[in-house]
Write a protein that holds these residues in place. Structure first.
Motif, PDB file in Angstrom:
ATOM      1  N   ASN A 125       0.824  -1.209   0.000  1.00 48.00           N
ATOM      2  CA  ASN A 125       0.000   0.000   0.000  1.00 48.00           C
ATOM      3  C   ASN A 125       0.859   1.262   0.000  1.00 48.00           C
ATOM      4  OD1 ASN A 125      -2.568  -1.053  -0.181  1.00 48.00           O
ATOM      5  ND2 ASN A 125      -2.813  -1.287   2.027  1.00 48.00           N
ATOM      6  N   VAL A 126       1.909   1.266   0.828  1.00 49.70           N
ATOM      7  CA  VAL A 126       2.697   2.490   0.969  1.00 49.70           C
ATOM      8  C   VAL A 126       3.579   2.728  -0.263  1.00 49.70           C
ATOM      9  CG1 VAL A 126       4.492   3.645   2.325  1.00 49.70           C
ATOM     10  CG2 VAL A 126       2.674   2.381   3.486  1.00 49.70           C
ATOM     11  N   ASP A 127       4.400   1.725  -0.599  1.00 48.33           N
ATOM     12  CA  ASP A 127       5.398   1.951  -1.660  1.00 48.33           C
ATOM     13  C   ASP A 127       4.781   1.955  -3.054  1.00 48.33           C
ATOM     14  OD1 ASP A 127       7.505   2.076   0.091  1.00 48.33           O
ATOM     15  OD2 ASP A 127       7.951  -0.063  -0.021  1.00 48.33           O
ATOM     16  N   LEU A 128       3.810   1.062  -3.248  1.00 45.03           N
ATOM     17  CA  LEU A 128       3.313   0.903  -4.612  1.00 45.03           C
ATOM     18  C   LEU A 128       1.975   1.606  -4.833  1.00 45.03           C
ATOM     19  CD1 LEU A 128       4.569  -2.727  -5.269  1.00 45.03           C
ATOM     20  CD2 LEU A 128       5.466  -0.577  -6.153  1.00 45.03           C
ATOM     21  N   ALA A 129       0.945   1.215  -4.053  1.00 42.47           N
ATOM     22  CA  ALA A 129      -0.368   1.819  -4.307  1.00 42.47           C
ATOM     23  C   ALA A 129      -0.306   3.336  -4.106  1.00 42.47           C
ATOM     24  CB  ALA A 129      -1.410   1.185  -3.392  1.00 42.47           C
TER      25      ALA A 129
END
Ligand code: MSP
Length: 655
Positions: free
Chosen positions: A343-347
């Motif tokens: 969630n943090v790095d990609l989304a």
């Protein structure tokens, strides 16, 4: 320039697990990086089939061992393909080319007088496929395989004169500090060599499954002596001498830390005996645990990489393993942490950036971007600095640090958008040129990010490049040409579906903090100068109930701010302290934090943290600290840094 890269070959008594997959993924990142750097690369993996456990498993399944291995080969290949592993060759130890190589090398060592007949009596761990000394056992069990009882074997064996090569090996280690990396493994091996070497058995008597010793065909070659030769066999040793001289010696063997001894003591000694050059480097990576436990089928802590890749695709898994584990050290996988990083790095971070920039380019400028002014100050020098740091880190096999540098560029691009507000510029017709440049800069930064992350996330980065208007195919990209800032050119930007939609659902098989551990979590624990100075984490625990309440004004006196770690290093002579250089949004300063037992310095570079920004300076172990880092912790346990579930730029106030 050529580069020959190998991984360990896997036992096929069970399917790959996340630990074995970690090795293949990181080796694949290296292979793809070398190709991107324009180096002709040969990347070999394979299966180690002559193990007793493989033989037993085949019989248990009522299969002929060879047929069982054929079936497992298909299973392994399917997993590697699902994970996008780009090996150039896959060798099996039951192949004729391998058998020829083993016979030739064993014969050469024999003729050299380095293999002699003897008698072995002692312990044998079938799961390690290794002879064990009494001192290696813990309570009578192999420490790596506590569920398996070692066997006491007595047999006539052929021995290899390993002891004869000790001094040459020590010399090789001294003359080639790069031969075994990281240094922690090198030091372990040096200590072992300094303690002396004993000759080792290289045959097993009375067994049917294996390659017969050419000079004593009633014995089969010991599985490790057999398996190590795969590296030479795969490039033609014994079958294609021209090809062998083109590719040998190997540039890099990637193996797990449990088997570095075989690769940096036994294998080089075998090559010395056969008068062949030694591999240039062996890298012994660490373990990937699952929820803090060693991956083991019997303990139910084994994780199938196919299940993980099925979740969000192979790229998020590849990124997690490379970015979250400092290469060479141990790491951990939990579903919770995986979902959080996704969630943090990609989304929220990279995926959202790509979506916003392509949507704005489409909506405001019909999808065509070209430079119309000067590059934004946020992106003027940083991209090329990042590209250089990335290359240095990759060349030193600091894969995690290389990726962390690229994420600095992603962060800087988000800051650039936040500060230039293209959505406001779009409302002012006279700001059209400015808008064009702002979006061009953002698209160019994304293009560079995708080139640099291509080895880690090949299919997503190809898609990002195509959305950013790159018309060349990914295999034709070269770091020298494409891996730096390109200030000009016209880009045709394409919108597309979210690359990594945010996930809120629970993940099956979550390994969560046990309720009792959660209950012990102490709110309000801080890890900065107080904790570090006193080395008493308990003093900073939750306030007792009778503590007087404070007003909001009092609270607001404490200036909590988001900061980004730019550099991190150990404080000499301190077990607990790390010296951090952080970007606070308005300045760059040093903070000393008592988190060294929980974090490696490399893990912190690029990380977003929360600091108390208005503390008076204090000296800790001779280093001036200008603030305090916030973290939570378990009772007397390791500090856990506070993080955000989406990117917040340095300088933002926390309240
Ligand atoms: N067949 C031998 C290697 C012979 S190489 C000439 C062997 N096979 S294995 O299947 O047990 O392991 C394959 C590789 O996976 C090894 O490098 C091993 O260290 C690595 N790993 C096994 N479990 C692992 C983790 N949990 N984490 C990271 N790597 C791990 O050993």
């Amino acid at each position: 320039m050529r580069f020959y890269l190998t991984t360990a070959i896997d036992y096929v008594n069970s399917r790959p697990h996340l630990g074995t997959a970690y090795e293949k993924i990181t080796a694949d990142v290296i292979a793809r990086y070398k190709r991107l750097a324009g180096i002709e690369t040969h990347f070999v993996m394979g299966n180690d089939e002559h193990s007793q456990n493989v033989y037993k498993r085949a019989l248990e399944r009522g299969m002929e061992p060879r047929a069982y291995c054929d079936q497992m080969e298909q299973e392994f290949r399917a997993v590697w393909s699902q994970l996008d592993i780009s090996f150039d060759d896959f060798i099996r130890t039951t192949e004729p080319r391998h058998r020829t190589a083993v016979e030739k090398l064993a014969q050469r060592c024999f003729e050299k007088g380095d293999i002699y007949e003897g008698h072995y009596e002692g312990w044998y761990c079938v799961s390690c496929e290794a002879f064990k000394q009494e001192k290696d056992l813990v309570e009578g069990k192999c420490p790596l395989h506590p569920t398996v009882t070692p066997e006491w074997i007595r047999e006539r064996n052929y021995f290899f004169r390993l002891s004869k090569y000790r001094d040459r090996l020590l010399r090789h280690f001294a003359e080639h500090p790069e031969f075994l990396q990281p240094d922690v493994r090198r030091n372990e091996m040096l200590r072992l060599l300094e303690g002396g070497l004993e000759d080792i058995s290289v045959s097993r008597a009375g067994q049917l499954w294996g390659i017969p010793l050419p000079f004593a065909p009633d014995n089969v070659v010991y599985v490790w002596f057999d398996a190590l030769i795969n590296y030479a066999a795969a490039v033609g040793y014994g079958t294609d001498e021209r090809r062998f001289s083109d590719w040998w010696p190997a540039d890099l063997h990637i193996v797990g830390k449990d088997i570095t001894r075989f690769h940096t003591v036994v294998w080089p000694a075998m090559l010395m005996s056969a008068e062949l050059p030694l591999p240039k480097q062996v890298f012994g990576h660490g373990w990937v645990n699952f929820g803090g436990q060693r991956m083991s089928k019997s303990l139910g802590t084994s994780l199938d990489p196919s299940d993980v890749a099925a979740r969000f695709g192979p790229d998020p898994l590849r990124l997690y393993l490379v970015k979250e584990i400092s290469y060479g050290g141990d790491g951990d996988f939990t579903w919770d942490r995986y979902k959080e990083r996704y969630n943090v790095d990609l989304a929220n971070n990279l995926g959202n950036l790509v979506s916003r920039v392509s949507a704005m380019a489409d909506q405001y400028l019909g999808g065509t971007l070209r430079p119309t002014g000067d590059t934004s100050p946020h992106l003027r020098d940083l991209p090329n600095e990042v590209a250089t740091q990335y290359r240095h880190a990759m060349n030193k096999l600091e894969l995690h640090a290389a990726v962390a540098y690229v994420f600095r560029l992603i962060d800087a691009t988000n800051v650039h958008l936040a500060e230039t507000s293209p959505w406001l510029l779009a409302k002012r017709p006279e700001a059209r040129d400015r808008l064009g440049q702002v979006l061009f800069d953002a698209a160019e930064a994304i293009r560079l990010v995708a080139v640099l992350l291509m080895p880690v996330m090949p299919s997503s980065c190809s898609e990002i490049l195509s959305r950013m208007g790159e018309t060349r195919g990914p295999s034709t990209l070269r770091l020298d040409i494409d891996g730096h800032w390109r200030p000009d050119g016209t880009r045709t930007i394409r919108k597309g579906a979210a690359l990594w939609p945010r996930t809120e659902e629970g993940v099956p098989g979550d390994v969560r903090l046990k309720p009792d551990a959660q209950a012990r979590l102490k709110p309000g624990t801080t890890y900065g100068e107080t904790a570090a100075r006193e080395h008493k984490m308990d003093e900073t625990t939750a306030a007792p109930a009778e503590t007087p309440r404070i007003s909001i004004d009092e609270f607001m006196k404490v200036e909590l701010r988001v900061a980004k770690v730019l550099e991190a290093e150990a404080v000499p002579k301190s077990k607990k302290l790390l010296k951090l250089t952080v970007d606070t949004g308005t300045d760059r300063r040093t903070i000393v934090a008592g988190i060294a037992e929980a974090y490696q310095p490399e893990q912190l570079v690029g990380r977003t943290i929360v600091i108390v920004a208005n503390l008076q300076p204090a000296k800790l172990m001779g280093v001036e600290s200008n603030g305090m880092v916030l973290a939570g912790s378990l009772d007397g346990g390791m500090p856990v840094l506070i993080g955000f579930d989406r990117e917040v730029p340095p300088g933002a106030r926390v309240r």
